[in-house]
Design an enzyme around this catalytic site. Structure first.
Site, PDB file in Angstrom:
ATOM      1  N   GLU B  60     -30.473 -21.241 -23.055  1.00  0.00           N
ATOM      2  CA  GLU B  60     -31.891 -21.570 -22.948  1.00  0.00           C
ATOM      3  C   GLU B  60     -32.337 -22.413 -24.134  1.00  0.00           C
ATOM      4  O   GLU B  60     -33.243 -23.244 -24.013  1.00  0.00           O
ATOM      5  CB  GLU B  60     -32.727 -20.290 -22.843  1.00  0.00           C
ATOM      6  CG  GLU B  60     -32.553 -19.538 -21.525  1.00  0.00           C
ATOM      7  CD  GLU B  60     -31.215 -18.822 -21.383  1.00  0.00           C
ATOM      8  OE1 GLU B  60     -30.529 -18.632 -22.411  1.00  0.00           O
ATOM      9  OE2 GLU B  60     -30.857 -18.428 -20.263  1.00  0.00           O
ATOM     10  N   ASP B  85     -37.612 -13.505 -18.477  1.00  0.00           N
ATOM     11  CA  ASP B  85     -36.963 -12.567 -19.399  1.00  0.00           C
ATOM     12  C   ASP B  85     -35.880 -13.248 -20.235  1.00  0.00           C
ATOM     13  O   ASP B  85     -35.458 -12.713 -21.255  1.00  0.00           O
ATOM     14  CB  ASP B  85     -36.310 -11.441 -18.603  1.00  0.00           C
ATOM     15  CG  ASP B  85     -37.242 -10.891 -17.542  1.00  0.00           C
ATOM     16  OD1 ASP B  85     -37.803  -9.818 -17.760  1.00  0.00           O
ATOM     17  OD2 ASP B  85     -37.424 -11.558 -16.499  1.00  0.00           O
ATOM     18  N   TYR B  86     -35.406 -14.399 -19.790  1.00  0.00           N
ATOM     19  CA  TYR B  86     -34.315 -15.083 -20.492  1.00  0.00           C
ATOM     20  C   TYR B  86     -34.801 -16.268 -21.300  1.00  0.00           C
ATOM     21  O   TYR B  86     -34.022 -17.114 -21.721  1.00  0.00           O
ATOM     22  CB  TYR B  86     -33.228 -15.508 -19.500  1.00  0.00           C
ATOM     23  CG  TYR B  86     -32.646 -14.317 -18.779  1.00  0.00           C
ATOM     24  CD1 TYR B  86     -32.392 -13.137 -19.476  1.00  0.00           C
ATOM     25  CD2 TYR B  86     -32.372 -14.345 -17.416  1.00  0.00           C
ATOM     26  CE1 TYR B  86     -31.895 -12.019 -18.832  1.00  0.00           C
ATOM     27  CE2 TYR B  86     -31.866 -13.225 -16.765  1.00  0.00           C
ATOM     28  CZ  TYR B  86     -31.630 -12.077 -17.473  1.00  0.00           C
ATOM     29  OH  TYR B  86     -31.144 -10.971 -16.845  1.00  0.00           O
ATOM     30  N   HIS B 129     -35.475  -8.455 -15.604  1.00  0.00           N
ATOM     31  CA  HIS B 129     -35.816  -9.337 -14.486  1.00  0.00           C
ATOM     32  C   HIS B 129     -37.242  -9.081 -14.014  1.00  0.00           C
ATOM     33  O   HIS B 129     -37.574  -9.366 -12.871  1.00  0.00           O
ATOM     34  CB  HIS B 129     -34.854  -9.126 -13.306  1.00  0.00           C
ATOM     35  CG  HIS B 129     -33.426  -9.427 -13.618  1.00  0.00           C
ATOM     36  ND1 HIS B 129     -32.564  -8.489 -14.129  1.00  0.00           N
ATOM     37  CD2 HIS B 129     -32.710 -10.568 -13.513  1.00  0.00           C
ATOM     38  CE1 HIS B 129     -31.374  -9.037 -14.316  1.00  0.00           C
ATOM     39  NE2 HIS B 129     -31.424 -10.289 -13.960  1.00  0.00           N
TER      40      HIS B 129
HETATM   41  C1  LIG Z   1     -29.857 -15.252 -21.441  1.00  0.00           C
HETATM   42  C2  LIG Z   1     -29.605 -15.226 -19.977  1.00  0.00           C
HETATM   43  N1  LIG Z   1     -29.805 -16.342 -19.255  1.00  0.00           N
HETATM   44  C3  LIG Z   1     -29.606 -16.338 -17.921  1.00  0.00           C
HETATM   45  C4  LIG Z   1     -29.197 -15.206 -17.276  1.00  0.00           C
HETATM   46  C5  LIG Z   1     -29.019 -15.193 -15.774  1.00  0.00           C
HETATM   47  N2  LIG Z   1     -27.607 -15.013 -15.445  1.00  0.00           N
HETATM   48  C6  LIG Z   1     -27.107 -13.807 -15.130  1.00  0.00           C
HETATM   49  S1  LIG Z   1     -25.471 -13.849 -14.950  1.00  0.00           S
HETATM   50  C7  LIG Z   1     -25.386 -15.505 -15.246  1.00  0.00           C
HETATM   51  C8  LIG Z   1     -24.072 -16.195 -15.242  1.00  0.00           C
HETATM   52  C9  LIG Z   1     -23.117 -15.590 -16.206  1.00  0.00           C
HETATM   53  O1  LIG Z   1     -21.880 -16.203 -16.094  1.00  0.00           O
HETATM   54  P1  LIG Z   1     -20.633 -15.768 -16.967  1.00  0.00           P
HETATM   55  O2  LIG Z   1     -21.056 -15.508 -18.369  1.00  0.00           O
HETATM   56  O3  LIG Z   1     -19.592 -16.780 -16.766  1.00  0.00           O
HETATM   57  O4  LIG Z   1     -20.193 -14.374 -16.357  1.00  0.00           O
HETATM   58  P2  LIG Z   1     -19.797 -14.030 -14.844  1.00  0.00           P
HETATM   59  O5  LIG Z   1     -21.073 -13.605 -14.181  1.00  0.00           O
HETATM   60  O6  LIG Z   1     -19.202 -15.231 -14.230  1.00  0.00           O
HETATM   61  O7  LIG Z   1     -18.846 -12.899 -14.925  1.00  0.00           O
HETATM   62  C10 LIG Z   1     -26.657 -16.006 -15.484  1.00  0.00           C
HETATM   63  C11 LIG Z   1     -26.961 -17.411 -15.740  1.00  0.00           C
HETATM   64  C12 LIG Z   1     -29.003 -14.062 -18.066  1.00  0.00           C
HETATM   65  N3  LIG Z   1     -28.594 -12.882 -17.524  1.00  0.00           N
HETATM   66  N4  LIG Z   1     -29.201 -14.092 -19.400  1.00  0.00           N
END
Ligand SMILES: Cc1ncc(C[n+]2csc(CCOP(=O)(O)OP(=O)(O)O)c2C)c(N)n1
Lengths: 374, 325
Positions: B60, B85-86, B129
């Site tokens: 972000e 939240d993010y 969320h």
């Molecule tokens: C700070 C933040 N930004 C956005 C999100 C929304 N979000 C949840 S999971 C995800 C993808 C995560 O991908 P990765 O780290 O590769 O793990 P994976 O889910 O593929 O195991 C996102 C963007 C979040 N949880 N936290």
């Protein structure tokens, strides 16, 4: 159990593997695990997969609101679980690690209690599903914001270093997490201090829809370790034994004071990102199918079968045994009943402050005025 | 006239503005091929390609920070934060850079940009969320803050935000994303003025003031009151910074009783500011003290997802209190 570790090369161009796709032992060192341990690993792989399937069913029945499928990650998660000393070392997992917390023996009733947010959840229903945590097992409670757990994990490792008892921390995350500032802040600090921590990346090549090439220009994750002064290992995450042996080596190094390491486990997520996702929008079905052929469970099974440690009968027995355990755990979690409404005001602070007491009281009055229970 | 949901209107307005002005770019996590996790950017990637619809790494700080740099270089970025939240990993960029850029450079730099983010609870998403972070933003001088509640208002305020000259935090009530469809304008220049609220319903007995996701419960409460013969004036603030002091003071002075509804935590809630202003300006016109109905001063719980929200019953209880005062 932990004997002299074999030595793996950091920054290898190809992922480390110790068993081939067809289940042959291909490592340049001897296997030193007994049959029961090998079967125990297999059990944990199957357990993780069956929990996953059960959660999807519970979600479809409306009993849980969210699932983060872990299928395809089991090799990495079970490899990690077997490489640490449970209850001594600390784990900082992320939301896709249900298979990991199950493999270290977090009671299934609690696990499903968390997923269903009933009173069987030690966290009192405060978090959405797939956010486990266990004080007893040194599992730091999962938080949704990606990579926010990385600096705290480093802090725990630094205090383990100060305590000088040889305990270590393992912090897991996905490939996407490595883009967050918190990730770099934490990994850099660990490198500067030589903290006893292993950063384990379950790299499934996607962060929701964003593929690895849009995530980073590094080509991979292990390479990032260079910049922070620690070894980076690339491991075939579909080979649970490779994950185990590499983890065992870096955990032993951290215990001995040799500092942190980054381990990239090349896995794949078979399901959608979550129950709210539609992965057909961004990845081809053929790609998923190709990775399905590399299933970590089938791979270890072939290995066991070659050694006459496994067969159809054992498989059937195991699956029905686990299914029974899951039935029981879900039933117990459900029977514990829902959380009381009023508990939402607790645990904000050690003591309930006056302003929250007033808010709770006023809320009770409003409910009573509306003829609602409680 | 198109009949659309809130989230469809966001996507359509972005599409129209990108057609009209090729300086507009969209960036964020999953906004490209995936069309956004809520489909708020659906169709944009196919229409404008990866240079103008950028799937970013999971950062972000990178999203919001890069939007600032694009804006000072002449683009008109619309950044998406996947859930409000993010925003916190990018909070520093918003607070330290975007908000103060014009001021600290004596007006020689400014960042015309919009940071969109779905906010609010009631979706069984737990505390990460469900939060309502608007207080942080209204408390940061230099940011405009909008939190519309209907498709039509989303259309007008988003377009105004995108055509403005200042950084705008654009909060979207995710539990209302698909709750209602309504007619939205086909006029590609349909805008709504900065800082103006709207009267959703007129009545003489009590004024209800809210914004964003809580508008749904507030309007329901007004309908329930009407059944009991109590007529409520209902104000949707829409813009939280600047907020519509004129409308609020005029209506509250006329009726003399006011209940303010917001699902953000109670302490330092924006409606506390509104209530304080009412007290300062028109105390002598009040028949009863203003009463707030808000989220609790706790993190957003998962198991008691609905209980946390200022629901209809809590609003009715507050109305009863100001009427009986
Ligand atoms: C700070 C933040 N930004 C956005 C999100 C929304 N979000 C949840 S999971 C995800 C993808 C995560 O991908 P990765 O780290 O590769 O793990 P994976 O889910 O593929 O195991 C996102 C963007 C979040 N949880 N936290």
């Amino acid at each position: 159990m932990i004997t002299d570790s074999p030595r793996f090369e950091p920054f290898s161009p190809d992922p480390h593997a110790v068993i081939s796709e067809s289940g042959e032992w291909i490592a340049p060192f001897d296997l030193d695990l007994d049959d029961d341990t090998l079967r125990g690993m297999y059990r944990n792989l199957v357990l993780a997969r069956l929990i996953d399937e059960r959660l999807v069913r519970l979600q479809r029945l409306g009993k849980t609101s969210f699932v983060a499928p872990g299928a395809g990650h089991e090799g990495a998660q079970v490899g990690i679980a077997h490489a640490i000393e449970i209850g001594r070392d600390w784990l900082y997992p992320y939301y896709r690690d249900t298979g990991l917390v199950a493999a270290i023996g977090w009671p299934l009733e609690k696990l499903f209690g968390q997923m269903l947010a009933t009173r069987a959840d030690p966290a009192r229903g405060r978090q959405m599903p797939a956010h486990p945590g266990s004080r007893a097992l040194n599992v730091f409670t999962v938080a949704s914001p990606i990579a926010s757990h990385v600096p705290p994990a480093v802090g725990t490792a630094l205090s383990q270093k100060i305590a000088g008892k040889g305990d270590v921390t393992v912090c897991t995350f996905g490939d996407g997490a490595t883009s967050e500032g918190d990730w770099h802040a934490g990994v850099n600090f660990a490198g500067a201090q030589g903290a006893p921590i292993v950063f384990a990346c379950e790299n499934n090549r996607y962060a929701i829809s964003v593929d690895l090439n849009h995530q980073t220009g590094s080509g991979g994750i292990a390479a990032k370790a260079h910049a922070y002064g620690m070894p980076g290992y690339l491991v075939d995450g579909m080979d649970v034994l490779a994950c185990y042996y590499v983890m065992r080596e870096v955990v032993a190094n951290a215990r001995e004071g040799l500092g942190p390491a980054l381990v990239e486990m090349a896995v794949y997520r078979y399901g959608p990102h979550s129950s709210a996702d539609d992965d057909s929008r961004y990845r081809p079905a053929e790609e998923v199918a190709a990775w399905r052929l590399r299933d970590p469970i089938a791979r270890l099974r072939r290995f066991l079968e070659r050694r006459s440690l496994w067969g159809d009968e054992a498989e059937e027995g195991l699956r029905s045994e686990i299914a029974g355990e899951l039935d029981e755990a879900v039933a117990a979690a459900e029977a514990a009943g829902p959380q009381d409404v009023d508990t939402l005001f607790e645990d904000v602070f050690a003591e309930l402050p006056a302003h929250l007491e007033r808010q709770r009281e006023r809320y009770r009055l409003a409910r009573r005025a509306a003829g609602e229970d409680g | 006239m198109a009949v659309q949901t809130f989230v469809q209107t966001v996507a359509r307005t972005l599409m129209q503005e990108m057609r009209r002005d090729d300086r507009v770019v969209v960036l964020g996590q999953d906004v490209g091929k995936r069309g956004g996790v809520f489909l708020a950017t659906e169709g944009l990637f196919d229409a404008f390609g990866p240079d103008r619809v950028i799937d970013t790494p999971l950062s972000e700080a990178a999203i919001i920070g890069a939007a600032i740099g694009m804006a000072v270089h002449g683009l008109r970025p619309v950044a998406e934060v996947q859930f409000s939240d993010y925003v916190f990993p990018g909070f520093d960029q918003l607070v330290s850079q975007a908000a103060k850029l014009r001021y600290r450079s004596g007006g020689s730099f400014h960042a015309p940009m919009v940071v969109r983010m779905p906010a609010g609870g009631g979706v069984k998403g737990g505390h990460h969320h469900s939060q309502n972070p608007e207080t942080h933003f209204v408390h940061t001088p230099g940011l405009q803050v909008v939190y519309p509640s209907t498709p039509r208002d989303a259309q007008g305020t988003l377009r105004t935000a995108m055509r403005g000259e200042d950084p705008v935090v654009f909060l979207e009530p995710k539990r209302l994303y698909r709750a209602v469809k309504e007619e939205v304008s086909d006029d590609p220049d349909a805008t709504l003025p900065v800082g103006k609220g709207v009267l959703r319903r007129e009545g003489d007995d009590v004024v209800l003031i809210s914004y964003g996701a809580s508008m749904a419960e507030t309007v329901q409460a007004a309908a329930a009151l009407a059944q009991q013969g109590i007529e409520a004036d209902v104000i949707d603030l829409r813009w939280l910074l600047p907020w519509d002091e004129e409308l609020v003071l005029e209506r509250v002075a006329r009726v003399g009783r006011v209940v303010l509804v917001s699902e953000a935590p109670r302490t330092a809630n924006l409606v506390s500011e509104v209530a304080a202003t009412i007290a300062e300006e028109i105390l002598d016109m009040l028949e009863a003290p203003p009463v707030r109905v808000t989220g609790f001063d706790t993190p957003y719980p998962y198991a008691q997802d609905r209980a946390y929200l200022p629901g209809v019953n809590r609003i009715l209880y507050a109305v009863q209190q100001v009427l009986e005062y």
